[in-house]
Each structure stands twice: as C-alpha cells, then as structure tokens.
Design a protein around this motif. Structure first.
Motif, short mmCIF file in Angstrom:
data_model
loop_
_atom_site.label_atom_id
_atom_site.label_comp_id
_atom_site.label_asym_id
_atom_site.label_seq_id
_atom_site.Cartn_x
_atom_site.Cartn_y
_atom_site.Cartn_z
N TYR A 1 10.20 -13.65 16.49
CA TYR A 1 9.21 -13.37 15.45
C TYR A 1 9.76 -12.38 14.42
N ILE A 2 10.49 -11.38 14.89
CA ILE A 2 11.14 -10.45 13.96
C ILE A 2 12.11 -11.20 13.06
N ARG A 3 12.87 -12.11 13.65
CA ARG A 3 13.84 -12.89 12.87
C ARG A 3 13.12 -13.74 11.82
N ILE A 4 11.99 -14.31 12.19
CA ILE A 4 11.22 -15.13 11.26
C ILE A 4 10.68 -14.27 10.11
N LEU A 5 10.17 -13.08 10.43
CA LEU A 5 9.62 -12.21 9.40
C LEU A 5 10.70 -11.70 8.44
N ARG A 6 11.90 -11.52 8.94
CA ARG A 6 12.98 -11.02 8.09
C ARG A 6 13.35 -12.00 6.98
N ALA A 7 13.10 -13.27 7.20
CA ALA A 7 13.45 -14.27 6.18
C ALA A 7 12.68 -14.05 4.88
N ASP B 1 13.68 -7.03 2.58
CA ASP B 1 13.78 -5.65 2.12
C ASP B 1 12.74 -4.72 2.73
N ILE B 2 11.90 -5.25 3.60
CA ILE B 2 10.89 -4.41 4.25
C ILE B 2 11.42 -3.94 5.60
N PRO B 3 11.53 -2.62 5.80
CA PRO B 3 12.04 -2.12 7.09
C PRO B 3 11.00 -2.28 8.19
N ALA C 1 0.82 -1.22 0.00
CA ALA C 1 0.00 0.00 0.00
C ALA C 1 0.85 1.26 0.00
N GLY C 2 2.17 1.11 0.26
CA GLY C 2 3.04 2.28 0.21
C GLY C 2 3.61 2.73 1.53
N SER C 3 3.55 1.89 2.55
CA SER C 3 4.10 2.26 3.86
C SER C 3 5.62 2.47 3.76
N ASP C 4 6.12 3.38 4.59
CA ASP C 4 7.56 3.64 4.62
C ASP C 4 8.29 2.65 5.51
N PHE C 5 7.65 2.25 6.59
CA PHE C 5 8.11 1.20 7.49
C PHE C 5 6.87 0.39 7.85
N VAL C 6 7.08 -0.79 8.39
CA VAL C 6 5.96 -1.57 8.92
C VAL C 6 6.24 -1.83 10.39
N LYS C 7 5.33 -1.39 11.23
CA LYS C 7 5.48 -1.56 12.68
C LYS C 7 4.87 -2.89 13.10
#
Length: 218
Positions: free
Chosen positions: A143-149, A153-155, A125-131
């Motif tokens: 969970y952050i480590r899992i999502l990074r896989a 490229d998503i901050p 949708a165009g977010s600059d970061f995803v919280k």
C-alpha cells in the motif's frame, strides 16, 4: 528547538517510537531506554496515564529529546500538550482542525491518513509528514508503494504493523519513516525493566532503516 530542526531530525532518523504503556513511570523508563540508545525521538501517546505530565517532565529533563504527543484527537488536548513542551503532534486519523492548529503554532504535525483523499487533504492543510495508519489494513508495504506513485513528494510515515521483519521493506517501498509501538517498546520489557532489551531493539530498528535507505539510494 525550532520546527525545521524537529522536522529534519525526524526525517533523518526515520523511526518514531510510540510510547503506549500503562503508567507515567513506565513511559519515563521506556523513553530513557530509547534515548540512551541514540534515538532522540519519542511519541508519548495520550492513552498513557499521565501523558501530559510525562511530556512536561521529558521536556524539562531532556532538552535534546524530540518529545511529541500522540493520539491527539482535539485542539484542547493539542494545546495542553504544546504547553507541556511537545515538539510535534500526531493523530490516529485526519482532523484538519488539529493540523491547522499545529500550523498556526508553528509546530510539526503528522496526522493519520488512510485513503488517497486523506493523504491529499492532510498535505494540502500543511502537514509536515503524513502518517499512513493503520497501513497494514490495506496491504502494508504494497500500500505504501501504491501511494508513492501518485504522491512521490509527500513524506509518508508508515504506522501500524511495522515489525523487524518488514521495516526494511517499508523503507524500500518509499516510506520516509516508520512509527513503531510494541514491537520496539515491548510491554514485557517495560514491565520487567529490561533496559537492554529496549536498547537492542532500538539500535536494531535504526540500523535496518539506515541499511534500507542505502540500498534504496543505490
């Protein structure tokens, strides 16, 4: 301050203090303490009484401060915050209308997301970061480590359950930054007007993030 500058500064510092206090006076005190510590970023949550007036006052009195609006739940509130001078918008959950509104008005936005589907939708949708909020519910650092896989490229900004003891782990796991509330802006410190307490915590979090980034780069 344009959108690119705001986005770059948030990424540079990697710490977003969430100001969630009991009065406008408390909020102004907390933000002054944080900014005096060398962190020019503050998210004023809409749960703070008089939040929009606080944003307006900060935008007027501290032009170098990146003041944002947090806990945005609809477009009407988002519009009022932008009119008051907010430089970024963030929300506890994913509301694509708010994201689209921010993109249309060329303002930095990072909505809350929890599931992989939320992360994908927010980014598309165009977010600059995803919280990622509340990330502690699904395992925090792991969970952050899992999502990074799948999303290298998503901050991601880790929020919910970030403390002094685990903030370095979030950065090492791949988070671009962290959102921190009461563990940085202590309600007791605000109530007692202990400015040095908040300044010390701010400097400590900033240093931990900096050191963790150096460790990750190495």
């Amino acid at each position: 301050m344009n959108k690119e500058t705001v986005r770059n500064r948030i990424a540079e510092f990697g710490v977003v203090p969430a100001v969630r206090v009991f009065s406008a006076e408390d909020a102004l005190f907390a933000v002054d303490a944080v900014s005096a510590s060398g962190l020019p970023i503050a998210e004023v949550t809409m749960t703070t009484p008089g939040a929009i007036k606080v944003i307006s006052e900060l935008a007027r009195s501290q032009p170098n401060l990146i003041v944002g609006a947090g806990t945005i739940v609809d477009i009407d509130v988002a519009r009022r915050c932008l009119d008051a001078g907010a430089m970024f918008l963030t929300s506890p959950g994913l509301d694509l209308q708010v994201v689209e509104f921010a993109v249309k008005h060329n303002v930095v936005v990072f909505p809350g997301a929890l599931t992989p589907s939320d992360v994908m939708a927010a980014w598309k949708a165009g977010s600059d970061f995803v919280k990622v909020f509340p990330c502690s519910v699904l395992g925090g650092v792991n969970y952050i480590r899992i999502l990074r896989a799948p999303f290298p490229d998503i901050p991601l900004i880790a929020s919910g359950g970030v403390t002094q003891t685990n903030v370095a782990d979030f950065i090492l796991a791949g988070a671009t930054g962290v959102g921190i509330g009461r563990d940085l802006i202590s309600p007791e410190a605000v109530q007692r007007r202990e400015v040095n307490w908040i300044r010390e915590l701010t400097r400590r979090f900033m240093q931990i993030v900096k050191d963790a980034r150096l460790q990750r780069a190495a």
